[in-house]
Design an enzyme around this catalytic site. Structure first.
Site, PDB file in Angstrom:
ATOM      1  N   PRO A 267       0.851  -1.195   0.000  1.00  0.00           N
ATOM      2  CA  PRO A 267       0.000   0.000   0.000  1.00  0.00           C
ATOM      3  C   PRO A 267       0.884   1.242   0.000  1.00  0.00           C
ATOM      4  O   PRO A 267       1.901   1.292   0.689  1.00  0.00           O
ATOM      5  CB  PRO A 267      -0.784  -0.121   1.305  1.00  0.00           C
ATOM      6  CG  PRO A 267      -0.788  -1.585   1.603  1.00  0.00           C
ATOM      7  CD  PRO A 267       0.519  -2.100   1.099  1.00  0.00           C
ATOM      8  N   CYS A 268       0.496   2.239  -0.777  1.00  0.00           N
ATOM      9  CA  CYS A 268       1.444   3.300  -1.092  1.00  0.00           C
ATOM     10  C   CYS A 268       0.952   4.706  -0.789  1.00  0.00           C
ATOM     11  O   CYS A 268       1.558   5.678  -1.206  1.00  0.00           O
ATOM     12  CB  CYS A 268       1.791   3.207  -2.576  1.00  0.00           C
ATOM     13  SG  CYS A 268       0.325   3.054  -3.627  1.00  0.00           S
ATOM     14  N   GLN A 269      -0.147   4.839  -0.072  1.00  0.00           N
ATOM     15  CA  GLN A 269      -0.713   6.177   0.132  1.00  0.00           C
ATOM     16  C   GLN A 269       0.272   7.143   0.796  1.00  0.00           C
ATOM     17  O   GLN A 269       0.276   8.329   0.501  1.00  0.00           O
ATOM     18  CB  GLN A 269      -1.991   6.095   0.989  1.00  0.00           C
ATOM     19  CG  GLN A 269      -3.186   5.517   0.264  1.00  0.00           C
ATOM     20  CD  GLN A 269      -3.192   3.994   0.296  1.00  0.00           C
ATOM     21  OE1 GLN A 269      -2.248   3.367   0.752  1.00  0.00           O
ATOM     22  NE2 GLN A 269      -4.262   3.399  -0.200  1.00  0.00           N
TER      23      GLN A 269
END
Length: 350
Positions: free
Chosen positions: A81-83
């Site tokens: 996940p890269c938020q």
């Protein structure tokens, strides 16, 4: 046969693309249990492992899957996940706990020393490579036999995905001294017209339409005032300036700000790739996610199609938002297939 374990697998975009390329998926790992049914419905023979990678031990995974260390045919994939590393200006408090997932993934690469390693993430991981741990990871790879890791920001539109979406991709191998580069298509770039509309199997629908079949041509309802706003937005690429001069329709937050956030309430263009499909693609106020002609947001299936999921891909979830999150967070399968084919080509050539 090449086989892969997909860390942070979500609903299976990367796994499916790799599978289409001819790679066997052994397992997908994710901390979100709501992804399990979708993953298992589409990824042949793979096991879904519900686990928080930060708590998962290397030996535990080795035992559970019967993996071998130093396996030339093993691919470890990490699309965390890269938020936190995204350039989108959002509150990073919630996503900060995921910022070290690349470091966690490295634990497994260090332990197993697989033949191949794949990492896919937002471009911000490369821009902030010291903070994200990427620099250290690349240096470790080079120092441990992965001689020429490929790491670059690619636009998935160059690989047959009808969407403009820039993604950082790393592909490394210790099997050969060659750099593995996914091959861009030489054809015309894919656009919205190629995949959406009635001729592509999407009947016209109104806002609020519910599709109970697996096709999921479902779209949220709109308030009366938003319906009136969309009627004023020009077809094929129009934006909120279509109603900016109508006091009863204009939003207060946009008064005097005609040049800001113009994609909000904006329509897709038929003859361009779509913008990046986010987890909120079903909402007209979260980006340029209005249908090119119809007065509604994109349907769940349309968003998936713009991500290059095939029309038969089965999505299972408790809500529109839950399924949309899986779709928006996914690696576009066609892009994953290009990565998989490049790995297979390298492996065949030794």
């Amino acid at each position: 046969m090449l086989k892969a374990v997909d860390f942070f697998c979500s609903g299976g975009g990367m796994s499916f693309g790799m599978q289409e390329a001819g790679i066997q998926l052994i397992a997908g790992i994710d901390s979100d249990l709501s992804c399990k049914e979708t993953y298992e419905a589409n990824i042949t023979g793979a096991q879904f492992i519900h686990a928080d990678v930060t708590a998962l031990k290397e030996e535990e995974l080795e035992s559970k899957l019967g993996l071998k260390r130093n396996d030339d045919e093993l691919i470890l994939i990490g699309c965390s996940p890269c938020q936190f590393w995204s350039i989108i200006n959002t509150d990073k408090t919630k996503s900060s706990k995921s910022k070290n997932l690349l470091i966690e993934f490295k634990r497994f690469v260090t332990y197993f020393l697989p033949g191949y390693v794949v990492v896919e993430n937002v471009p911000g991981v490369l821009r902030r490579k010291e903070e994200s741990g990427l620099n250290e990871f690349i240096e470790w790879l080079i120092g441990n036999g992965y001689k020429k890791p490929h790491f670059k920001v690619h636009n998935v539109n160059d690989f047959g995905v009808p969407q403009s979406r820039k993604r950082f991709t790393l592909i490394a191998t210790r099997i050969s001294p060659n750099e593995i580069i996914p091959e861009e298509l030489k054809d015309r770039k894919a656009i919205v017209r190629d995949v959406l509309g009635e001729k592509n199997g999407f009947p016209k629908i109104d806002a609020g339409h519910r599709d109970s079949s697996d096709f999921l041509h479902t779209v949220p309802s709109l308030s009366d005032i938003n319906k009136r706003r969309l009627k004023k937005v020009l077809k094929d690429g129009g934006n909120r300036l279509g109603f900016a001069n109508e006091p009863e329709l204009q939003l207060k937050c946009f008064i005097g700000r005609d040049q800001s956030f113009k994609d909000t309430f904006g329509r897709l263009w038929w003859d361009r790739p779509s913008p990046t499909i986010t987890t909120k693609f079903f909402s007209i106020s979260n980006g340029r996610f209005v249908h090119p002609e119809e007065d509604r947001a994109l349907s769940i299936r349309e968003g998936a199609t713009l991500q290059s999921f095939p029309l038969y891909y089965k999505f299972k979830g408790k809500s529109v938002a839950n399924i949309a999150r899986m779709i928006g967070n996914a690696v576009p399968p066609k892009y994953a297939t290009a990565i998989g084919k490049a790995i297979i080509k390298n492996h065949s050539n030794g």
